[in-house]
Design an enzyme around this catalytic site. Structure first.
Site, PDB file in Angstrom:
ATOM      1  CB  CYS A  60      -0.945  -0.064   1.000  1.00  8.06           C
ATOM      2  SG  CYS A  60      -1.878  -1.319   1.362  1.00  8.06           S
ATOM      3  CB  CYS A  96      -0.569  10.094   6.241  1.00  4.29           C
ATOM      4  SG  CYS A  96      -0.043   9.469   4.420  1.00  4.29           S
TER       5      CYS A  96
END
Lengths: 376, 416, 133
Positions: free
Chosen positions: C37, C106
């Site tokens: 990912c 994030c």
């Protein structure tokens, strides 16, 4: 070398100096507008600044501007919208007529104005959704179409309207919103921008079917690396056009003066579309008995650049489909030339034209008329 | 003459990023700009104007450019169609040929690593009933000629294989492909956007029937390209853009004279300087590559090294992440993935087609060297990349595990 | 994409990069994300006998936003109790660094990393206890 007097602005216009600066500044910088690094972002900024300027000139939103390689591609892209039956005015540009070979042709009257009753009848005849393409102003005669009426009729029948405004932009006010059209074509080099760039302006509700597929540029509507320098020049030309629109009245004065002076000296002069609403810069005029080819040769010798018909066909001088659609006999149409003025045209240029035209008439045309019609 | 903005072309000034993205686009050569400028200024005519000197001088310039474009590939000028760029050329070649011959043949063979505009054209044609075979490539990025041979059928109208890949720079065996196509009566189209002006191309020796050419990849302007269309035996196309019938009816629209002139001049310069330039670029590339692999381990070259244009490297740096790496080398203009897709987060489909693992595909950099790249820039760029990779690896848990001998693949990663 | 000054500062000068001994019972380790990912975060906390986080270290494989997010949370968790640390929300991280929308994940990952480190520490402590009993 003395450059000839240029009176062929409808074929292409000389670049305005700020446009040359914008183009050369962009050419001097590297950068693919799709690259994410700094050089790419600088190129992207040039493209988006230009997009805003073009949108501003045309009363559209920046997201509605799809840059193309020019007016011809823009017309082809607009007409590929797909799934609709097409109707086009008889005097459209070749890039509309050839892009829609199966379209129904709507006639125009003697002045070159679209026959609205015929259009309405065609719209009513078939319930399938239609796309009507009517130009704003004709490239040969400058005749301006009643777009508001066209839009009213078309929308009442659920049809979309595409408007080729390549000749009109920069010469008359062109406002996407005010016109109410669904798609609009603009070409940069017709009003002081560079060749090789144009746009189709697309209302938010219209979905285009791309002609060029690939990298997803122009929101997936037109693939290909953005022509940054030409687009920057297009933007500069758009900003100037918005500022300089008031000076168009000067051109109308020059053009009307030209026609009046010729008519005072030569009553046989024929002007086409003069009793219709016209672009301020265009005059399509016939010198009876003298072929257009002979005329343009004589003008060339005299250092004057004019056009016989539109500049787009790649072969010999063809007879004009525009004048034919207006019912002009082919002999008369064959003696028509187009004079188109622009931002750098001066009074002195037109003096020279009038002098050459009238001399030519008395040398070649007048005698034939006298022979054809002996003294009454 | 000087440029209209009164100065020389600015490139790679110290305060601006070092440009190493020559496969995305190239700076305009000053000599090309000089050739173009008169056509932006006093020689502004429409080349299709038949009735006056402005039109004639523009037409003459366009035809001279057409000759220059043709000369570089041993073609006849009448075989060159100007377009708005390689994307249009590729669209026109593929859709134009498929549509013209569709009653007799309805099959196209291409590669999975072709440029997006080739793949998208093919995908669109599938909706029109054309069958398309997307051939895989070998690990080095090159076509498997046996697989190609087997893919061609009696129904195949066109084989479209690029000369040089835009991401990994590998050169396909054009001569072998051309011979195979000719023997089977199949048209051979090659997207030569990245090859034209970089490596020798000969449409006769390579039996190429359709060739796409781009201006801005060879130090010419954007917005102009060309399509070579063979006359003997004659290749026919259905046009994409209709209108005034310019370019032999295959591509209507006013030709942009200055841009045509620019492409022609760029081609002429390439013809003169291609050989010496290739040598210099190979030296720069090898210098860069050597410097990197001397100082960093676990760096992988994507695509064949030998069958490769001299101005390209594509490297994967294991255990660092691509976007982070790009952010760490902000003063270098390089590309991760192709310019058209680098705004998205998907790893490059070209690298995946080579069998490059996703993790490595994520960390690839395309470094493009070109005419204006200097040794100093190459050294600087290599050092910046080395420093950034080292810093990111020191920060990378994956690098840490690898150093400890932990196999990252043995870990059960939670999907998120 | 324009990044905030705070984000760039954390990316260019990351705080608390490093590793703690993961076998130390007073250290909790969170490893989240996946290489495929494009993001892997390892966040470690060293917890004192008083239950307060004394030290934190991270290593991150990821983009600038991922690195900045992890750097930021190592600063934030120091001096906090486990419950306080576990209550840090991704929205606070995203807001502080002015993360662009495409980078919100994030901050989610950073929040997950703290929670995983706290959970790891607690499960170690439980094991210690049951071993002692």
């Amino acid at each position: 070398m003395n450059r000839p007097v240029y009176l062929d602005y409808n074929a292409t216009a000389p670049l305005k100096p700020p446009v040359i600066l914008a183009v050369s500044a962009a050419l001097a910088e590297v950068g693919n507008a799709s690259s994410v690094h700094r050089w790419g972002r600088l190129a992207r900024r040039r493209v988006e600044t230009a997009r805003e300027a073009v949108a501003g000139l045309l009363g559209a939103g920046p997201q509605q501007i799809v840059f193309t390689s020019g007016g011809t591609e823009a017309n082809n892209l607009a007409l590929a919208a797909g799934g609709r039956r097409l109707m086009v005015a008889a005097t459209e540009h070749d890039s509309v007529l050839r892009a829609a070979p199966d379209a129904e042709i709507v006639p125009v009257d003697r002045r070159g104005i679209i026959d609205l009753a015929a259009l309405d009848k065609s719209l009513a005849r078939d319930s399938r959704p239609a796309l009507v393409a009517v130009m704003l102003a004709n490239n040969e005669t400058g005749v301006v179409q009643p777009l508001a009426e066209v839009v009213r009729l078309a929308h009442a029948r659920g049809a979309l309207v595409h408007c080729d405004a390549a000749q009109a932009v920069g010469k008359v006010d062109v406002d996407m919103q005010a016109l109410g059209v669904d798609m609009l074509t603009v070409s940069a080099h017709k009003f002081g921008g560079p060749q090789g760039v144009g746009a189709v302006v697309v209302a938010d509700h219209v979905e285009l079917s791309p002609l060029l597929r690939g990298g997803g540029q122009e929101r997936g509507r037109r693939a290909g690396t953005e022509n940054v320098a030409a687009i920057a020049g297009f933007g500069a030309a758009a900003r100037l056009a918005a500022e300089e629109m008031p000076t168009m009245a000067r051109l109308a004065g020059l053009r009307d003066g030209l026609e009046a002076r010729l008519r005072r000296q030569v009553s046989e002069l024929v002007t086409f579309g003069a009793d219709a609403d016209r672009l301020p810069n265009t005059s399509c005029l016939a010198m009876p008995n003298v072929s257009a080819e002979t005329q343009v040769m004589a003008f060339d010798l005299a250092g004057i650049a004019v056009s016989a018909g539109s500049a787009c066909s790649s072969g010999k001088v063809r007879s004009s489909h525009v004048l034919a659609a207006m019912g002009v006999p082919s002999a008369l149409a064959g003696s028509a030339i187009r004079v188109s003025l622009g931002w750098a045209t001066s009074e002195a240029d037109l003096d020279r034209f009038v002098e050459t035209w009238t001399q030519l008439w008395f040398r070649l045309g007048a005698g034939k008329t006298q022979r054809a019609a002996p003294a009454a | 003459m000087t440029t209209a903005n009164g100065g020389t072309i600015r490139r790679n000034e110290p305060d601006r990023p070092v440009y190493l993205d020559y496969q995305a686009t190239t700076p305009l050569d000053q000599r090309v700009l000089d050739a173009m400028m008169p056509y932006f200024i006093e020689k502004f005519g429409n080349p299709h104007s038949r009735s006056h000197a402005y039109g004639w001088e523009a037409e003459k310039a366009v035809e001279a450019a057409r000759e220059q474009v043709a000369e570089l590939i041993n073609a006849d000028p009448r075989e060159i169609i100007f377009t708005s760029g390689a994307t249009e050329s590729n669209n026109l070649a593929i859709a134009g040929a498929a549509r013209f011959y569709k009653d007799r043949k309805n099959h196209i063979v291409t590669l999975v690593t072709e440029h997006k505009c080739v793949l998208d054209s093919c995908r669109h044609l599938e909706q029109e009933g054309v069958h398309v075979t997307y051939l895989p490539v070998q690990k080095n990025g090159l076509v498997d000629l046996d697989a190609l041979k087997q893919a061609i059928t009696d129904k195949t109208v066109l084989v479209s294989i690029m000369a040089v890949n835009n991401e990994i720079g590998v050169i396909q065996p054009l001569k072998e492909i051309g011979a195979m196509c000719r023997a089977r009566g199949v048209l051979f189209h090659s997207d030569c956007a990245q090859a034209y002006g970089k490596i020798p191309l000969d449409v006769d020796a390579m039996k190429i029937d359709l060739m796409s050419i781009s201006g801005h990849k060879i130090y010419g302007p954007k917005g102009i390209g060309a399509l070579y269309v063979r006359r003997k035996p004659r290749v026919r196309l259905v046009a994409l853009i209709h209108g005034g019938g310019q370019e032999r009816g295959m591509r209507s629209g006013t030709l942009p004279t200055p841009l045509c002139v620019g492409l022609g001049e760029a081609a002429a310069i390439a013809k003169r300087e291609m050989a010496s330039e290739a040598e210099r670029l190979k030296m720069l590339r090898d210098r860069f590559h050597k410097r990197i692999i001397e100082r960093l381990s676990e760096v992988y070259l994507n695509g064949d090294l030998e069958a490769r244009i001299p101005g390209n490297l594509n490297l994967s740096f294991a255990y660092v992440e691509g976007e982070g790496l790009m952010m760490g080398i902000k003063d270098l203009s390089v590309s991760s993935g192709s310019a058209c897709t680098s705004a998205s987060l998907e790893p490059s489909y070209v690298l995946r087609a080579l069998g490059v693992e996703e993790e490595l595909a994520h960390t690839s950099l395309r470094i493009g060297f070109g005419r204006f790249t200097t040794e100093a820039e190459v050294d600087y760029a290599a050092d910046r990349i080395i420093a950034a990779v080292q810093k990111l690896r020191d920060m990378s848990p994956l690098w840490e595990m690898a150093q400890q001998g932990i196999n990252i693949k043995s870990i059960q990663w939670a999907a998120h | 994409m324009a990044y905030s000054e705070k984000l760039i500062d954390h990316f260019e000068h990351p705080r608390n990069v490093g590793a703690l001994d993961k076998n130390d019972p007073s250290v909790g380790t969170g490893l989240v994300g996946a290489p495929a990912c494009g993001d892997v975060m390892k966040l470690q906390i060293h917890v004192g006998p008083d239950g307060v986080i004394k030290d934190a270290k991270f290593k991150t494989f990821g983009c600038g936003s991922a690195i900045a997010s992890s750097s930021l949370v190592t600063e934030w968790v120091k001096g906090k109790s486990l419950d306080e640390a576990a209550s840090i929300r991704n929205t606070q991280i995203a807001q502080h660094l002015a993360l662009p929308p495409v980078k919100i994940h994030c901050s989610v990952l950073a929040e997950d990393a703290i929670k995983a480190a706290v959970a790891d520490y607690r499960s170690k402590q439980n094991q210690e206890k049951s071993a002692a009993e």
